[in-house]
Design an enzyme around this catalytic site. Structure first.
Site, PDB file in Angstrom:
ATOM      1  N   HIS A  79      -8.007 138.439  50.949  1.00  0.00           N
ATOM      2  CA  HIS A  79      -9.377 138.595  51.461  1.00  0.00           C
ATOM      3  C   HIS A  79      -9.987 137.305  51.980  1.00  0.00           C
ATOM      4  CE1 HIS A  79      -8.303 141.369  48.188  1.00  0.00           C
ATOM      5  NE2 HIS A  79      -8.693 142.263  49.065  1.00  0.00           N
ATOM      6  N   CYS A 101      -5.307 137.178  54.996  1.00  0.00           N
ATOM      7  CA  CYS A 101      -4.776 137.919  56.141  1.00  0.00           C
ATOM      8  C   CYS A 101      -5.066 137.125  57.425  1.00  0.00           C
ATOM      9  CB  CYS A 101      -5.440 139.294  56.229  1.00  0.00           C
ATOM     10  SG  CYS A 101      -4.932 140.191  57.716  1.00  0.00           S
ATOM     11  N   GLU A 131     -14.212 139.114  50.935  1.00  0.00           N
ATOM     12  CA  GLU A 131     -14.026 138.685  52.334  1.00  0.00           C
ATOM     13  C   GLU A 131     -15.324 138.093  52.883  1.00  0.00           C
ATOM     14  OE1 GLU A 131     -12.760 141.712  55.151  1.00  0.00           O
ATOM     15  OE2 GLU A 131     -13.106 140.362  56.838  1.00  0.00           O
ATOM     16  N   THR A 170     -13.673 142.816  58.350  1.00  0.00           N
ATOM     17  CA  THR A 170     -12.549 143.502  59.014  1.00  0.00           C
ATOM     18  C   THR A 170     -12.373 144.962  58.584  1.00  0.00           C
ATOM     19  OG1 THR A 170     -11.081 142.687  57.299  1.00  0.00           O
ATOM     20  CG2 THR A 170     -11.214 141.395  59.335  1.00  0.00           C
ATOM     21  N   ASN A 230     -11.789 149.116  52.600  1.00  0.00           N
ATOM     22  CA  ASN A 230     -11.202 149.963  53.646  1.00  0.00           C
ATOM     23  C   ASN A 230     -10.924 151.366  53.120  1.00  0.00           C
ATOM     24  OD1 ASN A 230      -8.007 150.455  53.550  1.00  0.00           O
ATOM     25  ND2 ASN A 230      -8.495 148.538  52.487  1.00  0.00           N
TER      26      ASN A 230
HETATM   27  C1  2E7 Z   1      -7.723 141.866  52.745  1.00  0.00           C
HETATM   28  C2  2E7 Z   1      -8.680 142.230  53.635  1.00  0.00           C
HETATM   29  O1  2E7 Z   1      -7.249 144.809  49.212  1.00  0.00           O
HETATM   30  P1  2E7 Z   1      -7.976 145.799  50.024  1.00  0.00           P
HETATM   31  O2  2E7 Z   1      -8.315 147.095  49.434  1.00  0.00           O
HETATM   32  O3  2E7 Z   1      -9.240 145.043  50.600  1.00  0.00           O
HETATM   33  P2  2E7 Z   1     -10.665 145.545  51.155  1.00  0.00           P
HETATM   34  O4  2E7 Z   1     -11.129 144.395  51.999  1.00  0.00           O
HETATM   35  O5  2E7 Z   1     -10.484 146.780  51.928  1.00  0.00           O
HETATM   36  O6  2E7 Z   1     -11.569 145.716  49.962  1.00  0.00           O
HETATM   37  O7  2E7 Z   1      -7.107 146.137  51.318  1.00  0.00           O
HETATM   38  C3  2E7 Z   1      -6.310 145.215  51.993  1.00  0.00           C
HETATM   39  C4  2E7 Z   1      -7.117 144.133  52.599  1.00  0.00           C
HETATM   40  C5  2E7 Z   1      -8.099 144.431  53.497  1.00  0.00           C
HETATM   41  N1  2E7 Z   1      -8.873 143.476  53.987  1.00  0.00           N
HETATM   42  C6  2E7 Z   1      -6.935 142.849  52.207  1.00  0.00           C
HETATM   43 CL1  2E7 Z   1      -9.714 141.072  54.274  1.00  0.00          CL
HETATM   44 FE1  F3S Z   2      -5.638 142.306  57.212  1.00  0.00          FE
HETATM   45 FE2  F3S Z   2      -6.766 144.527  57.975  1.00  0.00          FE
HETATM   46 FE3  F3S Z   2      -4.881 144.591  56.247  1.00  0.00          FE
HETATM   47  S1  F3S Z   2      -7.754 142.552  57.663  1.00  0.00           S
HETATM   48  S2  F3S Z   2      -5.089 142.709  55.122  1.00  0.00           S
HETATM   49  S3  F3S Z   2      -4.662 143.913  58.346  1.00  0.00           S
HETATM   50  S4  F3S Z   2      -6.637 145.912  56.265  1.00  0.00           S
END
Ligand code: 2E7
Ligand code: F3S
Length: 313
Positions: A79, A101, A131, A170, A230
């Site tokens: 993140h 990422c 993030e 993102t 996400n």
């Molecule tokens: C990093 C980023 O770990 P996740 O569930 O994270 P989110 O940001 O959706 O809470 O998914 C993978 C990921 C997605 N975005 C990892 Cl910046």
């Molecule tokens: Fe990167 Fe999107 Fe996955 S920001 S970690 S490609 S959900």
């Protein structure tokens, strides 16, 4: 006793994205190279199953750098982290590997460049998400303001209105973000920003896929953690199309009473949820229903991110 029929439509794409694949691989390679324990700042990705497996291999998850003992390597989660985190690691002489990422790092660089151009940034994202904390930590305090809702976009009073820019998290809802950007552009016609927004390919593809299958199913299950931005957006997208959705971490969380006996069910998984958990849910469903499984058609994503040089050399 005969089981009721269930048409199970599985979304594609779903599950792991290139950033998650890379982040997990980084922890595995760091463990191979250094031996356990390897420290990881924050959950490498927001999935308990992934985290528990890596913990079993010798990863130790901590929320801040102060919990990493001297002399042990540390991996930063996918993140992203505020600039002061690698700086503090360096000051302590800790070896660190950054699993941020690359699509988040790109936003960090955009933010830096905007500040170099003396711009003020409006950042669209969810307060408190790692993030968002990481991206705010790329710029001096006061140079970036958070917008979470359309109401925020309508009411925000930027610290200055000349030389204004926007950036986004993102993993946002594609539709909500477009609405917020429209409001900003109407209020501040000269606002600068990325083409579209900074929502990543994986987030937008998974939202498009869940919306597509929502057209034909009665209910939806989304595999993902409650802290996974996400994944939450996938359940939300389905609910908004009046297809009741539940976010579950694993098969054991299926609420059978809520599920009832639908004729059709959609199934998808967030970017941090491994495919093995999708299979686990399919098997749990097959114990109670006569399941006909169908996978939605899609173009393969084919995205792969390079590993950090220090781990492949
Ligand atoms: C990093 C980023 O770990 P996740 O569930 O994270 P989110 O940001 O959706 O809470 O998914 C993978 C990921 C997605 N975005 C990892 Cl910046
Ligand atoms: Fe990167 Fe999107 Fe996955 S920001 S970690 S490609 S959900």
């Amino acid at each position: 006793m005969t089981k009721p029929p269930l048409h199970l439509l599985i979304a594609a794409p779903r599950g792991f994205c290139a950033g998650v694949d890379r982040a997990i691989k980084i922890v595995e390679l760091a463990l191979e190279r250094h031996g356990p324990p390897v420290y990881v700042r924050h959950e490498i990705v927001h999935n308990r199953f992934v985290v528990d497996r890596l913990r079993g291999l010798g990863a130790v998850f901590v929320e801040d750098l102060a919990s990493v003992p001297d002399g042990r390597p540390v991996v930063f989660s996918a993140h992203g982290v505020p600039k002061m985190v690698p700086a503090a690691a360096q000051a302590r002489g800790l070896e660190y590997v950054d699993a941020t990422c690359p699509l988040v790092s790109k936003v960090h660089r955009q933010a830096e460049r905007m500040i170099e151009k003396d711009m003020h940034i409006l950042f669209i994202g969810h307060a408190g998400h790692p993030e968002v904390i990481g991206t705010f930590g790329q710029v001096p305090e006061g140079k970036m303001q958070l917008i979470e809702t359309e109401e925020d976009a309508r009411s925000i009073a930027p610290a200055r209105t000349d030389n204004l820019a926007f950036l986004t998290q993102t993993t946002l809802s594609v539709d909500d973000t477009a609405a917020m950007i429209d409001i900003l552009k109407e209020r501040f016609p000269s606002i600068q920003g990325p083409r579209g927004e900074d929502i990543c390919y994986a987030t937008s593809n998974r939202q498009a896929a869940v919306k597509q299958i929502a057209e034909t199913v009665d209910k939806m299950l989304v595999i993902g953690a409650p802290n996974s931005s996400n994944s939450r957006r996938l359940a939300e997208a389905s609910n908004r199309l009046d297809v009741p959705a539940r976010l579950i971490e694993r098969a054991q969380e299926i609420d059978w009473e809520w599920l009832g006996t639908p004729l059709s069910l959609g199934l998808t998984a967030g970017a941090s949820a491994p495919e093995i958990l999708v299979r686990e849910v399919v098997e749990a469903l097959a114990e109670r229903f006569d399941v006909t499984e169908e996978e939605a058609e899609h173009e393969p994503e084919g995205m792969i991110f390079k590993l950090p040089r220090e781990l492949v050399a």
